[in-house]
Design a protein around this motif. Sequence first.
Motif, PDB file in Angstrom:
ATOM      1  N   TYR A  87       0.822  -1.199   0.000  1.00 29.55           N
ATOM      2  CA  TYR A  87       0.000   0.000   0.000  1.00 29.55           C
ATOM      3  C   TYR A  87       0.860   1.255   0.000  1.00 29.55           C
ATOM      4  CZ  TYR A  87       0.734   1.295   4.909  1.00 29.55           C
ATOM      5  OH  TYR A  87       1.296   1.716   6.088  1.00 29.55           O
ATOM      6  N   LEU A 145       2.127   1.760  -3.487  1.00 27.03           N
ATOM      7  CA  LEU A 145       0.997   2.194  -4.291  1.00 27.03           C
ATOM      8  C   LEU A 145       0.669   3.654  -4.005  1.00 27.03           C
ATOM      9  CD1 LEU A 145      -1.317   1.605  -6.238  1.00 27.03           C
ATOM     10  CD2 LEU A 145      -2.633   0.733  -4.302  1.00 27.03           C
ATOM     11  N   LYS A 146       0.776   4.077  -2.748  1.00 22.61           N
ATOM     12  CA  LYS A 146       0.543   5.481  -2.393  1.00 22.61           C
ATOM     13  C   LYS A 146       1.483   6.402  -3.168  1.00 22.61           C
ATOM     14  CE  LYS A 146       2.594   7.378   0.987  1.00 22.61           C
ATOM     15  NZ  LYS A 146       3.154   8.720   0.773  1.00 22.61           N
ATOM     16  N   LEU A 154       0.400   6.494  -6.835  1.00 22.35           N
ATOM     17  CA  LEU A 154      -0.805   7.302  -6.963  1.00 22.35           C
ATOM     18  C   LEU A 154      -0.511   8.791  -6.795  1.00 22.35           C
ATOM     19  CD1 LEU A 154      -3.338   5.103  -4.959  1.00 22.35           C
ATOM     20  CD2 LEU A 154      -3.478   5.643  -7.390  1.00 22.35           C
ATOM     21  N   GLU A 166     -13.103   2.403  -6.712  1.00 18.35           N
ATOM     22  CA  GLU A 166     -12.107   1.505  -6.110  1.00 18.35           C
ATOM     23  C   GLU A 166     -11.926   0.225  -6.917  1.00 18.35           C
ATOM     24  OE1 GLU A 166     -12.972   0.727  -2.042  1.00 18.35           O
ATOM     25  OE2 GLU A 166     -12.551   2.777  -1.374  1.00 18.35           O
ATOM     26  N   LEU A 223      -9.720   1.023  -9.915  1.00 17.58           N
ATOM     27  CA  LEU A 223      -8.342   1.316  -9.516  1.00 17.58           C
ATOM     28  C   LEU A 223      -7.612   0.051  -9.063  1.00 17.58           C
ATOM     29  CD1 LEU A 223      -8.628   4.678  -7.533  1.00 17.58           C
ATOM     30  CD2 LEU A 223      -7.462   4.303  -9.713  1.00 17.58           C
ATOM     31  N   ALA A 224      -8.291  -0.776  -8.261  1.00 14.35           N
ATOM     32  CA  ALA A 224      -7.666  -2.010  -7.781  1.00 14.35           C
ATOM     33  C   ALA A 224      -7.317  -2.918  -8.942  1.00 14.35           C
ATOM     34  CB  ALA A 224      -8.599  -2.714  -6.797  1.00 14.35           C
ATOM     35  N   ARG A 281      -8.567  -4.627  -2.979  1.00  8.53           N
ATOM     36  CA  ARG A 281      -9.207  -3.360  -2.636  1.00  8.53           C
ATOM     37  C   ARG A 281      -8.806  -2.885  -1.244  1.00  8.53           C
ATOM     38  NH1 ARG A 281     -15.434  -3.600  -4.588  1.00  8.53           N
ATOM     39  NH2 ARG A 281     -15.355  -1.455  -3.817  1.00  8.53           N
ATOM     40  N   THR A 287      -5.827  -3.149   0.028  1.00 13.56           N
ATOM     41  CA  THR A 287      -4.536  -2.468  -0.162  1.00 13.56           C
ATOM     42  C   THR A 287      -4.760  -1.082  -0.741  1.00 13.56           C
ATOM     43  OG1 THR A 287      -3.417  -4.577  -0.524  1.00 13.56           O
ATOM     44  CG2 THR A 287      -2.294  -2.601  -1.316  1.00 13.56           C
ATOM     45  N   LEU A 288      -5.665  -0.997  -1.715  1.00 13.35           N
ATOM     46  CA  LEU A 288      -5.962   0.289  -2.329  1.00 13.35           C
ATOM     47  C   LEU A 288      -6.515   1.266  -1.296  1.00 13.35           C
ATOM     48  CD1 LEU A 288      -6.307   2.063  -4.883  1.00 13.35           C
ATOM     49  CD2 LEU A 288      -8.632   1.134  -5.037  1.00 13.35           C
ATOM     50  N   ARG A 289      -7.416   0.783  -0.458  1.00 13.42           N
ATOM     51  CA  ARG A 289      -8.007   1.672   0.555  1.00 13.42           C
ATOM     52  C   ARG A 289      -6.948   2.211   1.498  1.00 13.42           C
ATOM     53  NH1 ARG A 289     -12.233  -2.462   1.063  1.00 13.42           N
ATOM     54  NH2 ARG A 289     -14.022  -1.827  -0.202  1.00 13.42           N
TER      55      ARG A 289
END
Length: 256
Positions: free
Chosen positions: A14, A17-18, A21, A38, A41-42, A49, A51-53
């Motif tokens: 994550y 990914l941050k 992003l 979401e 994006l995931a 999802r 991890t995305l959150r």
Amino acid sequence: MGTTQLESVQEPKYWHLKTVLSEALDSDFAVGEVLPNERDLAARFGVARATLRQALEQLELEGRLQRRRGVGTTVAPPRVGVAVATAQHGWAGGDTGDEAWQPIECATDTAPAVVAALLGTDAGEPVHVVRRIRVAQGQAVAAELLYVPTSSVPALSAIEASSGPVRARTVLRELHRLDLDGQDRSVELGSARADDAKELDRLPGAPVLVVTTRHFAAAGTAAVSVATYRADTCRLTFGDSGALEISHDEQERKAS
């Protein structure tokens, strides 16, 4: 917004990914633009999802994203610069010419136990509770509850307006007559309560900065302020004088 291979990265997925992003926000999106949902994006980044959150929550904490009611997740505008030094904060809103803090309401109520302990009042003892919002560049950036013992405003007349902004201004005007001996302040990360979230245009539970300030006068604690600041909007810093300030601009954000 492109894809990236996350499996070989040693840092948490994550967090990487941050970073990806964040770079995409700088290059591919405009302020106020709504991000894809979401699920999309995931799938695009090949992550769960959850991890995305986590990545989105971190970007929200850093002020890069905003979750807006009925809209979704949008790219946040640059943070608003607001000073919260002692001189500026004071008892603004009490007809002193400073309308940065806008009085909304005043009622007589009991303070929470932790606040009563700071005030030095007995549990269940009624105090004046003034509610204010802080506005900067036309945007509400903070909501405050100011707890004032009756002993701090002895000249307050019972025949004054019983509630509302008029009553709030009256309490603040009486506080302005006090000679303060100093203050102490703490800052912690919290979650927006429903009433604060509504006034700050945030979702309940969104990250906020809670600033608790105890104001001292000769007779003891004159008042306790519990102010909730938008974590996505405000950057709190302490200067050499110990005064608390909120500073931010686009350069600072990119430098950090």
